[in-house]
Design a protein around this motif. Structure first.
Motif, PDB file in Angstrom:
ATOM      1  N   GLY A   1       0.783  -1.230   0.000  1.00 52.12           N
ATOM      2  CA  GLY A   1       0.000   0.000   0.000  1.00 52.12           C
ATOM      3  C   GLY A   1       0.815   1.280   0.000  1.00 52.12           C
ATOM      4  N   GLU A   2       2.154   1.165   0.065  1.00 54.63           N
ATOM      5  CA  GLU A   2       2.986   2.374   0.078  1.00 54.63           C
ATOM      6  C   GLU A   2       3.872   2.431  -1.164  1.00 54.63           C
ATOM      7  OE1 GLU A   2       4.967   3.401   3.635  1.00 54.63           O
ATOM      8  OE2 GLU A   2       3.293   2.793   4.912  1.00 54.63           O
ATOM      9  N   ILE A   3       4.243   3.642  -1.547  1.00 49.63           N
ATOM     10  CA  ILE A   3       5.155   3.851  -2.674  1.00 49.63           C
ATOM     11  C   ILE A   3       6.414   4.491  -2.086  1.00 49.63           C
ATOM     12  CG2 ILE A   3       5.434   4.831  -4.972  1.00 49.63           C
ATOM     13  CD1 ILE A   3       2.335   5.254  -4.943  1.00 49.63           C
ATOM     14  N   VAL A   4       7.534   3.811  -2.234  1.00 51.76           N
ATOM     15  CA  VAL A   4       8.758   4.180  -1.526  1.00 51.76           C
ATOM     16  C   VAL A   4       9.808   4.671  -2.523  1.00 51.76           C
ATOM     17  CG1 VAL A   4      10.629   3.276  -0.067  1.00 51.76           C
ATOM     18  CG2 VAL A   4       8.259   2.521   0.312  1.00 51.76           C
ATOM     19  N   GLN A   5      10.432   5.788  -2.209  1.00 52.46           N
ATOM     20  CA  GLN A   5      11.490   6.338  -3.061  1.00 52.46           C
ATOM     21  C   GLN A   5      12.824   5.650  -2.777  1.00 52.46           C
ATOM     22  OE1 GLN A   5      13.178  10.150  -1.972  1.00 52.46           O
ATOM     23  NE2 GLN A   5      12.878  10.928  -4.048  1.00 52.46           N
ATOM     24  N   ALA A   6      13.596   5.413  -3.833  1.00 56.52           N
ATOM     25  CA  ALA A   6      14.953   4.864  -3.670  1.00 56.52           C
ATOM     26  C   ALA A   6      15.811   5.424  -4.792  1.00 56.52           C
ATOM     27  CB  ALA A   6      14.925   3.337  -3.714  1.00 56.52           C
ATOM     28  N   PHE A   7      17.123   5.267  -4.641  1.00 58.41           N
ATOM     29  CA  PHE A   7      18.063   5.714  -5.677  1.00 58.41           C
ATOM     30  C   PHE A   7      19.067   4.600  -5.950  1.00 58.41           C
ATOM     31  CE2 PHE A   7      16.445   9.656  -4.016  1.00 58.41           C
ATOM     32  CZ  PHE A   7      16.403  10.495  -5.119  1.00 58.41           C
ATOM     33  N   LEU A   8      19.424   4.449  -7.217  1.00 53.62           N
ATOM     34  CA  LEU A   8      20.460   3.489  -7.596  1.00 53.62           C
ATOM     35  C   LEU A   8      21.281   4.107  -8.722  1.00 53.62           C
ATOM     36  CD1 LEU A   8      21.738   0.697  -7.289  1.00 53.62           C
ATOM     37  CD2 LEU A   8      20.065  -0.159  -8.959  1.00 53.62           C
TER      38      LEU A   8
END
Ligand code: FES
Length: 231
Positions: free
Chosen positions: A23-30
């Motif tokens: 149910g959540e949208i999570v930010q990440a970086f690669l």
């Protein structure tokens, strides 16, 4: 940032599984690529570029509606795999097939989410310490470190008494003074920023799970100071 193709093709961790709840949208970086991570109703992980193909709004500003990601700006919806499924301004028209979010390959293994920005030539690395239930691996926590992933690995290997081995790039395995196994997975977020995911084996460690986590987290906070100082 300039990105070596082989590096981009390698599998890399982008989050611990527990950090992306349903149910959540999570930010990440690669490698400088901004990502949006979410799960469909079956729990399958989705790793997309964090940019709506309509007007470029971050997907992480949206929400999950009916097993689809709904963009926070104009409400366009995108299903698993990235295809646009619904445009509120034209509710009776099927969206063109060409309207699609940019997606990346992703798998979940050992309690971690792994992604490749290209076409990986090998499987996700074998990590026996995390795969073997007898090792009682505990996820301690993730740490953002303002240092490149390469430098993090180099400094930890040179300065630590834990005798780390590196079975693959950005993966370290070792053992602390008490004999507890340690696995550190390093996520190259950008040229000068990384996330380190710290796992400890509970097999030989004294104390309960929370106590083991607290001990290792306190240890890594000290390590982080050295890493950011470039020691
Ligand atoms: S910017 Fe995403 S729907 Fe318009």
């Amino acid at each position: 940032m300039t990105l070596d193709t082989n590096t981009a093709n390698n599998w890399s961790v982008v989050a611990a599984s527990v950090e992306v709840p349903a149910g959540e949208i999570v930010q990440a970086f690669l490698h400088g690529q901004e990502l949006a991570l979410w799960r469909n109703a079956a729990g399958e992980i989705q790793v997309w570029a964090n940019r709506c193909p309509h007007r470029g709004t971050r997907f992480t500003m949206g929400r999950i509606v009916d097993d689809q990601l709904s963009c926070g700006y104009h409400g366009w919806r995108f299903g698993s795999g990235g295809q646009c499924t619904y445009i509120p301004a034209h509710p009776k028209l099927p969206p063109p097939k060409t309207v699609c979010a940019k997606t990346f390959q992703a798998v979940e293994r050992y309690g971690m989410i792994w992604t490749s920005l290209g076409a990986p030539e090998a499987e996700v690395p074998q990590l026996q310490a995390l795969a073997d239930p007898e090792q009682q691996a505990l996820f301690c926590r993730s740490f953002v470190v303002y240092q490149s992933a390469g430098k993090v690995v180099q400094v930890l290997q040179q300065a630590s008494a834990h005798h780390y081995e590196s079975p693959q790039a950005y993966v370290l395995t070792g053992r602390d003074e008490a004999g507890a196994g340690l696995t550190l997975l390093v996520q190259p977020m950008a040229e000068d920023k990384s996330t380190v995911y710290l796992w400890a084996s509970g097999k030989h460690a004294a104390g309960d799970a929370n106590g083991i986590r607290q001990r290792h987290n306190a240890w890594f906070k000290q390590q982080r100071q050295q890493l950011e100082a470039g020691a």
